[in-house]
Scaffold this active site. Structure first.
Site, PDB file in Angstrom:
ATOM      1  CG  ASP A  35      -3.630  -3.338   1.197  1.00 57.40           C
ATOM      2  OD1 ASP A  35      -3.375  -4.362   1.861  1.00 57.40           O
ATOM      3  OD2 ASP A  35      -2.916  -2.942   0.256  1.00 57.40           O
ATOM      4  CB  ALA A  42      -0.979  -0.033   1.176  1.00 53.66           C
TER       5      ALA A  42
HETATM    6  O1  MRU Z   1      -1.269  -7.190  -3.340  1.00 51.49           O
HETATM    7  P1  MRU Z   1      -0.185  -6.549  -2.516  1.00 51.49           P
HETATM    8  O2  MRU Z   1       1.088  -7.365  -2.504  1.00 51.49           O
HETATM    9  O3  MRU Z   1       0.045  -5.117  -2.894  1.00 51.49           O
HETATM   10  O4  MRU Z   1      -0.778  -6.567  -1.040  1.00 51.49           O
HETATM   11  C1  MRU Z   1      -0.035  -5.977  -0.008  1.00 51.49           C
HETATM   12  C2  MRU Z   1      -0.676  -6.108   1.325  1.00 51.49           C
HETATM   13  O5  MRU Z   1      -1.775  -6.582   1.468  1.00 51.49           O
HETATM   14  C3  MRU Z   1       0.070  -5.543   2.499  1.00 51.49           C
HETATM   15  O6  MRU Z   1      -0.246  -6.235   3.671  1.00 51.49           O
HETATM   16  C4  MRU Z   1      -0.338  -4.068   2.681  1.00 51.49           C
HETATM   17  O7  MRU Z   1      -0.257  -3.389   1.471  1.00 51.49           O
HETATM   18  C5  MRU Z   1       0.527  -3.380   3.672  1.00 51.49           C
HETATM   19  S1  MRU Z   1       2.194  -3.122   3.089  1.00 51.49           S
HETATM   20  C6  MRU Z   1       3.022  -2.218   4.244  1.00 51.49           C
END
Ligand code: MRU
Length: 365
Positions: free
Chosen positions: A234, A54
């Site tokens: 997110d 995110a």
């Molecule tokens: O699909 P992604 O790899 O972008 O998903 C990422 C996540 O779900 C993380 O847990 C979230 O973005 C937090 S990252 C600090």
């Protein structure tokens, strides 16, 4: 010419004009950097998960805006960049926050200053996320002090953020204090961010870890093989419901049943007070081949019907604490989150919000 402002993260680098991204789809086998040149190229890198996590997609999108606006520093250019990037992925609110900030800065600048204003705002987004990571790491490690075994999902470290990350940054900070720390890493089907990326980060940092299949987590928690579960986020709704990588909700249920604290860590840029509760959060559904294949090899019958939600929503009632750079919210709720958002720096001492270092009563254990 020496670049004016270089900003370097583990998976992203900006030299004041151009952006480089570590292509995370190739990790851990290969460390290859890609160079999107404009908003469309950056949006494509976000959609394919070459850049992900995110906070990092927010930063990348901000720089994608800056590059597009540098080439066309007009209100039309700003709007085009914003439209191209804002919907690249729907769930992480950081992306929308970041591109809105750059658009607003550019559109309120004098005509000759549009490009510079966009660039400065993008760099500010990056700097703020970097600082947030550092504060989250310390606050979360204070909260989890004494934990020797933690379970985590997806990748929430430096590969996902401008700085050291969120949940994984907490674990790395905790490892600095408790060298015996051991981390159980869920592999995180279907794209294996845990197996490919979190293992890469933990190995580089020298943290003991074991990779588990996602379906092993509930049984291991029931046997109390972790002292805490910690994940990233997110989008956090106004009532504290948390959208995060698919599988988070199941982990939260299993942790509650086992009596294991369930902690969420993320920057304030992941809070979305405009969304009342988690059922209003858009959940990205990704392509069927992510589930039907691994590394190009078919796992099932061609054409098998698939559901592939990339995220799920964990109700606030299952969250023991939310760690942000502004403080720790115990048992998040609409009231405690409003207190946190009301005034970042003065939130300390607000209802249910604390600096976790205040004392042992603020720890989970
Ligand atoms: O699909 P992604 O790899 O972008 O998903 C990422 C996540 O779900 C993380 O847990 C979230 O973005 C937090 S990252 C600090």
């Amino acid at each position: 010419v020496v670049p004016e402002r270089v900003r370097q993260s583990v998976a992203l680098s900006w030299d004041g004009r151009s952006l480089r991204l570590l292509d995370q789809t190739l990790l851990p086998a290969e460390e290859r950097w890609i160079e999107p040149r404009d908003a469309a190229g950056t949006a494509a890198a976000i959609r394919t998960l070459s850049v992900r996590g995110a906070p990092l997609i927010g930063i990348a999108a901000a720089y994608g805006m800056a590059m597009e606006i540098a080439a066309d520093p007009t209100p039309q250019g700003v709007e085009r960049a914003w439209r191209t990037l804002r919907t690249a992925r729907p769930t992480a609110v950081n992306l929308g926050h970041a591109v809105d900030r750059v658009r607003d800065a550019a559109l309120t600048a004098a005509p000759d200053d549009i490009a510079a204003a966009a660039r400065s705002e993008a760099e500010a987004v990056h700097a703020e996320e970097d600082a947030a990571s550092a504060a989250i790491a310390v606050a979360g490690a204070d909260l989890l002090e004494g934990a020797r075994r933690a379970l985590t999902l997806c990748n929430t470290g430096a590969l996902a953020a401008g700085g050291s990350g969120s949940a994984l940054a907490v674990l790395l900070e905790l490892h600095g204090r408790e060298p015996d720390l051991e981390v159980l890493v869920c592999e995180t089907r279907p794209l294996l961010q845990g197996a490919r990326l979190t293992v890469w980060e933990l190995a580089r940092a020298g943290v003991r870890h074991s990779l588990i299949v996602d379906s092993a987590a509930a049984g291991l928690l029931a046997r109390r093989e972790a002292d805490a579960v910690i994940v990233g986020c997110d989008r956090v709704a106004a009532n504290g419901d948390v959208a995060n990588k698919v599988g988070t909700y199941g982990l939260a249920l299993a942790a509650r049943e086992a009596g294991v604290p369930f902690v969420v860590a993320g920057p304030a840029s992941t809070l979305d007070p405009s969304v009342a509760s988690g059922d209003q959060i858009a959940i990205e559904e990704r392509g069927a081949d992510e589930v039907r294949t691994v590394g190009g090899t078919a796992l099932t019958l061609a054409g098998t019907s698939v559901r592939n939600p990339a995220f799920d929503v964990t109700p606030a009632a299952l969250v023991s604490a939310l760690v942000t750079e502004r403080g720790v919210v115990h048992a998040p709720s609409a009231a405690t989150l409003a207190s946190l958002l009301g005034d970042g720096r003065r939130s300390e001492g607000g209802a249910g919000v604390s600096r976790s270092s205040q004392g042992s009563e603020d720890r989970l254990r």
